[in-house]
Design a protein around this motif. Structure first.
Motif, PDB file in Angstrom:
ATOM      1  N   GLN A   1       0.852  -1.187   0.000  1.00  0.00           N
ATOM      2  CA  GLN A   1       0.000   0.000   0.000  1.00  0.00           C
ATOM      3  C   GLN A   1       0.891   1.241   0.000  1.00  0.00           C
ATOM      4  N   LEU A   2       0.510   2.198  -0.858  1.00  0.00           N
ATOM      5  CA  LEU A   2       1.292   3.425  -0.954  1.00  0.00           C
ATOM      6  C   LEU A   2       1.271   4.174   0.369  1.00  0.00           C
ATOM      7  N   GLN A   3       2.451   4.593   0.813  1.00  0.00           N
ATOM      8  CA  GLN A   3       2.577   5.412   2.011  1.00  0.00           C
ATOM      9  C   GLN A   3       3.332   6.680   1.642  1.00  0.00           C
ATOM     10  N   LEU A   4       2.845   7.797   2.143  1.00  0.00           N
ATOM     11  CA  LEU A   4       3.449   9.080   1.846  1.00  0.00           C
ATOM     12  C   LEU A   4       4.071   9.680   3.093  1.00  0.00           C
ATOM     13  N   VAL A   5       5.156  10.402   2.877  1.00  0.00           N
ATOM     14  CA  VAL A   5       5.835  11.097   3.965  1.00  0.00           C
ATOM     15  C   VAL A   5       6.007  12.549   3.538  1.00  0.00           C
ATOM     16  N   ASP A   6       5.394  13.451   4.281  1.00  0.00           N
ATOM     17  CA  ASP A   6       5.578  14.859   3.945  1.00  0.00           C
ATOM     18  C   ASP A   6       6.491  15.524   4.980  1.00  0.00           C
ATOM     19  N   SER A   7       7.247  16.503   4.512  1.00  0.00           N
ATOM     20  CA  SER A   7       8.249  17.137   5.364  1.00  0.00           C
ATOM     21  C   SER A   7       8.527  18.549   4.872  1.00  0.00           C
ATOM     22  N   GLY A   8       9.270  19.294   5.680  1.00  0.00           N
ATOM     23  CA  GLY A   8       9.699  20.629   5.292  1.00  0.00           C
ATOM     24  C   GLY A   8       9.022  21.761   6.022  1.00  0.00           C
ATOM     25  N   GLY A   9       8.037  21.455   6.838  1.00  0.00           N
ATOM     26  CA  GLY A   9       7.353  22.509   7.572  1.00  0.00           C
ATOM     27  C   GLY A   9       8.266  23.164   8.593  1.00  0.00           C
ATOM     28  N   ALA A  10       7.975  24.427   8.895  1.00  0.00           N
ATOM     29  CA  ALA A  10       8.809  25.188   9.822  1.00  0.00           C
ATOM     30  C   ALA A  10       8.077  26.457  10.231  1.00  0.00           C
ATOM     31  N   LEU A  11       8.708  27.170  11.152  1.00  0.00           N
ATOM     32  CA  LEU A  11       8.248  28.512  11.524  1.00  0.00           C
ATOM     33  C   LEU A  11       8.960  29.505  10.607  1.00  0.00           C
ATOM     34  N   VAL A  12       8.197  30.357   9.963  1.00  0.00           N
ATOM     35  CA  VAL A  12       8.778  31.315   9.025  1.00  0.00           C
ATOM     36  C   VAL A  12       8.077  32.657   9.199  1.00  0.00           C
ATOM     37  N   ARG A  13       8.793  33.715   8.935  1.00  0.00           N
ATOM     38  CA  ARG A  13       8.206  35.039   9.067  1.00  0.00           C
ATOM     39  C   ARG A  13       7.370  35.398   7.840  1.00  0.00           C
TER      40      ARG A  13
ATOM     41  N   LEU B   1       9.142  28.669   1.943  1.00  0.00           N
ATOM     42  CA  LEU B   1       9.397  27.301   2.390  1.00  0.00           C
ATOM     43  C   LEU B   1       9.189  26.371   1.217  1.00  0.00           C
ATOM     44  N   ARG B   2       9.849  25.238   1.250  1.00  0.00           N
ATOM     45  CA  ARG B   2       9.585  24.190   0.271  1.00  0.00           C
ATOM     46  C   ARG B   2       9.253  22.908   1.021  1.00  0.00           C
ATOM     47  N   LEU B   3       8.067  22.408   0.762  1.00  0.00           N
ATOM     48  CA  LEU B   3       7.636  21.139   1.331  1.00  0.00           C
ATOM     49  C   LEU B   3       7.916  20.012   0.356  1.00  0.00           C
ATOM     50  N   SER B   4       8.144  18.828   0.904  1.00  0.00           N
ATOM     51  CA  SER B   4       8.397  17.657   0.078  1.00  0.00           C
ATOM     52  C   SER B   4       7.445  16.536   0.455  1.00  0.00           C
ATOM     53  N   CYS B   5       7.063  15.778  -0.537  1.00  0.00           N
ATOM     54  CA  CYS B   5       6.202  14.607  -0.356  1.00  0.00           C
ATOM     55  C   CYS B   5       6.889  13.451  -1.054  1.00  0.00           C
ATOM     56  N   THR B   6       7.216  12.430  -0.300  1.00  0.00           N
ATOM     57  CA  THR B   6       7.884  11.273  -0.881  1.00  0.00           C
ATOM     58  C   THR B   6       7.086  10.015  -0.599  1.00  0.00           C
ATOM     59  N   ALA B   7       7.393   8.975  -1.353  1.00  0.00           N
ATOM     60  CA  ALA B   7       6.729   7.689  -1.174  1.00  0.00           C
ATOM     61  C   ALA B   7       7.645   6.752  -0.395  1.00  0.00           C
ATOM     62  N   SER B   8       7.058   5.922   0.405  1.00  0.00           N
ATOM     63  CA  SER B   8       7.829   4.926   1.151  1.00  0.00           C
ATOM     64  C   SER B   8       7.193   3.559   0.954  1.00  0.00           C
ATOM     65  N   GLY B   9       7.808   2.557   1.525  1.00  0.00           N
ATOM     66  CA  GLY B   9       7.270   1.213   1.435  1.00  0.00           C
ATOM     67  C   GLY B   9       7.519   0.552   0.103  1.00  0.00           C
TER      68      GLY B   9
END
Length: 123
Positions: free
Chosen positions: A1-13, A18-26
């Protein structure tokens, strides 16, 4: 089953980027899926902020982010990016990527989701 991992969030003024990323795992890749980015602020419904077609040739945005956000995909890296520029406090929320058969800014057609990454825009 497809699993997604999103990342890149932060505190910004405000005004920052920002650049967010979405990758596949599994052992799965993102090729063959339309990918959307959604956000959810406290007390609000999840809203679509960008989506890209399987081919990458079509992208859709709501007026609230058009001209500021750009979605792109690199199937060789099994990654979809969300570049966010000129961020505003109202962009604050948890951002999720989702995979679907067709691109849409409505969440109903998505059947795989990342765990979410927090974006906070504040001075």
């Amino acid at each position: 089953q497809l699993q997604l991992v999103d990342s890149g969030g932060a505190l910004v003024r405000p005004g920052g980027s920002l650049r967010l990323s979405c990758t596949a795992s599994g052992g799965f890749g993102l090729a063959g899926y339309a990918i959307g980015w959604f956000r959810q602020a406290p007390g609000k419904e999840r809203e679509g902020v960008a989506c890209v077609s399987v081919s990458g040739r079509e992208a859709f945005y709501p007026d609230s982010v058009k001209g500021r956000f750009t979605i792109s995909r690199d199937d060789g890296k099994s990654t979809v990016y969300l570049q966010m520029n000129t961020l505003k406090p109202e962009d604050t929320g948890v951002y999720y990527c989702g995979a679907a058969q067709f691109p849409s800014l409505r969440s109903g057609g998505y059947d795989a989701w990342g765990q979410g990454t927090q974006v906070t825009v504040s001075s």
